[in-house]
Design a protein around this motif. Structure first.
Motif, PDB file in Angstrom:
ATOM      1  N   GLN A  86       0.858  -1.179   0.000  1.00 18.19           N
ATOM      2  CA  GLN A  86       0.000   0.000   0.000  1.00 18.19           C
ATOM      3  C   GLN A  86       0.895   1.230   0.000  1.00 18.19           C
ATOM      4  O   GLN A  86       1.842   1.316   0.783  1.00 18.19           O
ATOM      5  N   ALA A  87       0.589   2.186  -0.879  1.00 17.83           N
ATOM      6  CA  ALA A  87       1.413   3.403  -0.967  1.00 17.83           C
ATOM      7  C   ALA A  87       0.616   4.512  -1.640  1.00 17.83           C
ATOM      8  O   ALA A  87      -0.335   4.254  -2.376  1.00 17.83           O
ATOM      9  N   GLU A  88       1.048   5.742  -1.366  1.00 17.15           N
ATOM     10  CA  GLU A  88       0.469   6.895  -2.065  1.00 17.15           C
ATOM     11  C   GLU A  88       1.331   7.164  -3.289  1.00 17.15           C
ATOM     12  O   GLU A  88       2.557   7.035  -3.241  1.00 17.15           O
ATOM     13  N   THR A  89       0.695   7.560  -4.388  1.00 16.86           N
ATOM     14  CA  THR A  89       1.463   7.833  -5.603  1.00 16.86           C
ATOM     15  C   THR A  89       2.433   8.978  -5.363  1.00 16.86           C
ATOM     16  O   THR A  89       2.133   9.937  -4.658  1.00 16.86           O
ATOM     17  N   HIS A  90       3.592   8.845  -5.951  1.00 20.11           N
ATOM     18  CA  HIS A  90       4.667   9.832  -5.813  1.00 20.11           C
ATOM     19  C   HIS A  90       4.329  11.130  -6.544  1.00 20.11           C
ATOM     20  O   HIS A  90       4.652  12.218  -6.094  1.00 20.11           O
ATOM     21  N   LEU A  91       3.690  11.009  -7.711  1.00 18.92           N
ATOM     22  CA  LEU A  91       3.282  12.144  -8.532  1.00 18.92           C
ATOM     23  C   LEU A  91       1.759  12.152  -8.643  1.00 18.92           C
ATOM     24  O   LEU A  91       1.126  11.111  -8.527  1.00 18.92           O
ATOM     25  N   PRO A  92       1.152  13.313  -8.904  1.00 17.99           N
ATOM     26  CA  PRO A  92      -0.305  13.322  -9.078  1.00 17.99           C
ATOM     27  C   PRO A  92      -0.704  12.553 -10.331  1.00 17.99           C
ATOM     28  O   PRO A  92       0.076  12.435 -11.283  1.00 17.99           O
ATOM     29  N   VAL A  93      -1.927  12.030 -10.326  1.00 18.18           N
ATOM     30  CA  VAL A  93      -2.423  11.286 -11.484  1.00 18.18           C
ATOM     31  C   VAL A  93      -3.098  12.241 -12.448  1.00 18.18           C
ATOM     32  O   VAL A  93      -3.504  13.346 -12.082  1.00 18.18           O
ATOM     33  N   PHE A  94      -3.233  11.819 -13.707  1.00 14.41           N
ATOM     34  CA  PHE A  94      -3.795  12.666 -14.752  1.00 14.41           C
ATOM     35  C   PHE A  94      -5.306  12.513 -14.903  1.00 14.41           C
ATOM     36  O   PHE A  94      -5.865  12.940 -15.889  1.00 14.41           O
ATOM     37  N   PHE A  95      -5.962  11.889 -13.968  1.00 18.39           N
ATOM     38  CA  PHE A  95      -7.406  11.705 -14.029  1.00 18.39           C
ATOM     39  C   PHE A  95      -7.990  11.948 -12.643  1.00 18.39           C
ATOM     40  O   PHE A  95      -7.252  12.085 -11.675  1.00 18.39           O
ATOM     41  N   GLU A  96      -9.313  12.030 -12.556  1.00 18.70           N
ATOM     42  CA  GLU A  96      -9.971  12.242 -11.274  1.00 18.70           C
ATOM     43  C   GLU A  96     -10.292  10.873 -10.675  1.00 18.70           C
ATOM     44  O   GLU A  96     -11.246  10.216 -11.083  1.00 18.70           O
ATOM     45  N   PRO A  97      -9.508  10.428  -9.705  1.00 17.68           N
ATOM     46  CA  PRO A  97      -9.677   9.071  -9.179  1.00 17.68           C
ATOM     47  C   PRO A  97     -10.818   8.968  -8.171  1.00 17.68           C
ATOM     48  O   PRO A  97     -11.190   9.936  -7.515  1.00 17.68           O
ATOM     49  N   GLU A  98     -11.351   7.757  -8.058  1.00 12.83           N
ATOM     50  CA  GLU A  98     -12.383   7.456  -7.075  1.00 12.83           C
ATOM     51  C   GLU A  98     -11.991   6.178  -6.349  1.00 12.83           C
ATOM     52  O   GLU A  98     -11.352   5.297  -6.924  1.00 12.83           O
ATOM     53  N   ALA A  99     -12.392   6.069  -5.089  1.00 12.65           N
ATOM     54  CA  ALA A  99     -12.089   4.870  -4.294  1.00 12.65           C
ATOM     55  C   ALA A  99     -12.699   3.652  -4.977  1.00 12.65           C
ATOM     56  O   ALA A  99     -13.822   3.686  -5.479  1.00 12.65           O
ATOM     57  N   GLY A 100     -11.942   2.571  -5.021  1.00 16.00           N
ATOM     58  CA  GLY A 100     -12.380   1.332  -5.646  1.00 16.00           C
ATOM     59  C   GLY A 100     -11.978   1.202  -7.108  1.00 16.00           C
ATOM     60  O   GLY A 100     -12.018   0.110  -7.671  1.00 16.00           O
ATOM     61  N   GLN A 101     -11.597   2.278  -7.734  1.00 10.99           N
ATOM     62  CA  GLN A 101     -11.190   2.279  -9.132  1.00 10.99           C
ATOM     63  C   GLN A 101      -9.817   1.623  -9.260  1.00 10.99           C
ATOM     64  O   GLN A 101      -8.987   1.696  -8.355  1.00 10.99           O
ATOM     65  N   THR A 102      -9.557   0.974 -10.386  1.00 15.56           N
ATOM     66  CA  THR A 102      -8.237   0.377 -10.630  1.00 15.56           C
ATOM     67  C   THR A 102      -7.580   1.074 -11.822  1.00 15.56           C
ATOM     68  O   THR A 102      -8.260   1.575 -12.713  1.00 15.56           O
ATOM     69  N   PHE A 103      -6.261   1.092 -11.794  1.00 13.27           N
ATOM     70  CA  PHE A 103      -5.481   1.656 -12.902  1.00 13.27           C
ATOM     71  C   PHE A 103      -4.085   1.064 -12.857  1.00 13.27           C
ATOM     72  O   PHE A 103      -3.673   0.462 -11.874  1.00 13.27           O
ATOM     73  N   GLU A 104      -3.366   1.237 -13.954  1.00 19.29           N
ATOM     74  CA  GLU A 104      -2.006   0.704 -14.086  1.00 19.29           C
ATOM     75  C   GLU A 104      -1.008   1.627 -13.403  1.00 19.29           C
ATOM     76  O   GLU A 104      -1.060   2.842 -13.571  1.00 19.29           O
ATOM     77  N   ILE A 105      -0.092   1.042 -12.652  1.00 17.34           N
ATOM     78  CA  ILE A 105       0.961   1.797 -11.978  1.00 17.34           C
ATOM     79  C   ILE A 105       2.319   1.197 -12.295  1.00 17.34           C
ATOM     80  O   ILE A 105       2.412   0.095 -12.832  1.00 17.34           O
ATOM     81  N   LEU A 106       3.344   1.910 -11.935  1.00 21.49           N
ATOM     82  CA  LEU A 106       4.707   1.400 -11.891  1.00 21.49           C
ATOM     83  C   LEU A 106       5.183   1.571 -10.457  1.00 21.49           C
ATOM     84  O   LEU A 106       4.981   2.620  -9.861  1.00 21.49           O
ATOM     85  N   TYR A 107       5.769   0.535  -9.896  1.00 21.48           N
ATOM     86  CA  TYR A 107       6.346   0.633  -8.557  1.00 21.48           C
ATOM     87  C   TYR A 107       7.835   0.348  -8.655  1.00 21.48           C
ATOM     88  O   TYR A 107       8.289  -0.404  -9.500  1.00 21.48           O
ATOM     89  N   HIS A 108       8.593   0.989  -7.798  1.00 23.43           N
ATOM     90  CA  HIS A 108      10.039   0.810  -7.792  1.00 23.43           C
ATOM     91  C   HIS A 108      10.351  -0.509  -7.107  1.00 23.43           C
ATOM     92  O   HIS A 108       9.856  -0.790  -6.020  1.00 23.43           O
TER      93      HIS A 108
END
Length: 164
Positions: A86-108
């Motif tokens: 579990q983590a908060e994104t390092h940079l802001p996302v380019f869309f308006e997110p909602e709880a429960g929504q899924t999207f593609e990420i990159l993790y280090h």
């Protein structure tokens, strides 16, 4: 007769300083992006909560107040080894997110808390390439300006000697 007259060193240094800064910042932005992307792994993330950072600014052309902000979702994802993180994104996302929504990420891979939205090639490398390209183009432009200034000075001096 000399074909060219060289400009003072301090003038050349000052003229090349701005394109040099563009090249430097482009290289630094490239290294920062490369440092993350070379060790990043893709994953599907579910949004648990969203932190909204409000910003208000004045538009430069219309002088109207623009109110918007950035969204930093806290996500839960499963890494390649099967562990849940579990983590908060390092940079802001380019869309308006909602709880429960899924999207593609990159993790280090070495720091699982370093997470950002997965972008394409253009979005990831646009800023470093533009900065670097502007710096190189500016340096070439300054070189042409200095050469033409040198030729003009040489012609002026030759004309002064010829008429004097």
């Amino acid at each position: 007769m000399a074909d060219t007259v060289t400009q003072p060193l301090w003038m050349r240094i000052l003229m090349y300083l701005i394109p040099g800064i563009f090249v430097l910042f482009g290289a630094l932005a490239f290294l920062d992006s490369w440092r993350f992307v070379r060790n990043a792994q893709p994953a599907e993330a579910e949004i648990l909560s969203v932190r909204y950072v409000y910003k208000s600014r004045t538009d430069t052309t219309t002088k109207r107040t623009v109110e918007n902000g950035d969204y930093y979702p806290t996500v839960r994802y499963q890494d390649a080894a099967g562990g849940w993180w579990q983590a908060e994104t390092h940079l802001p996302v380019f869309f308006e997110p909602e709880a429960g929504q899924t999207f593609e990420i990159l993790y280090h891979e070495e720091n699982r808390g370093w997470v950002q939205e997965r972008h394409g090639f253009f979005t990831t490398w646009m800023v470093p390439l533009i900065m670097f390209g502007l710096g190189i183009a500016g340096a070439l432009g300054i070189r042409l300006v200095l050469q033409s200034m040198s030729r003009a000075d040489a012609k002026r001096r030759a004309a002064e000697r010829g008429s004097g």
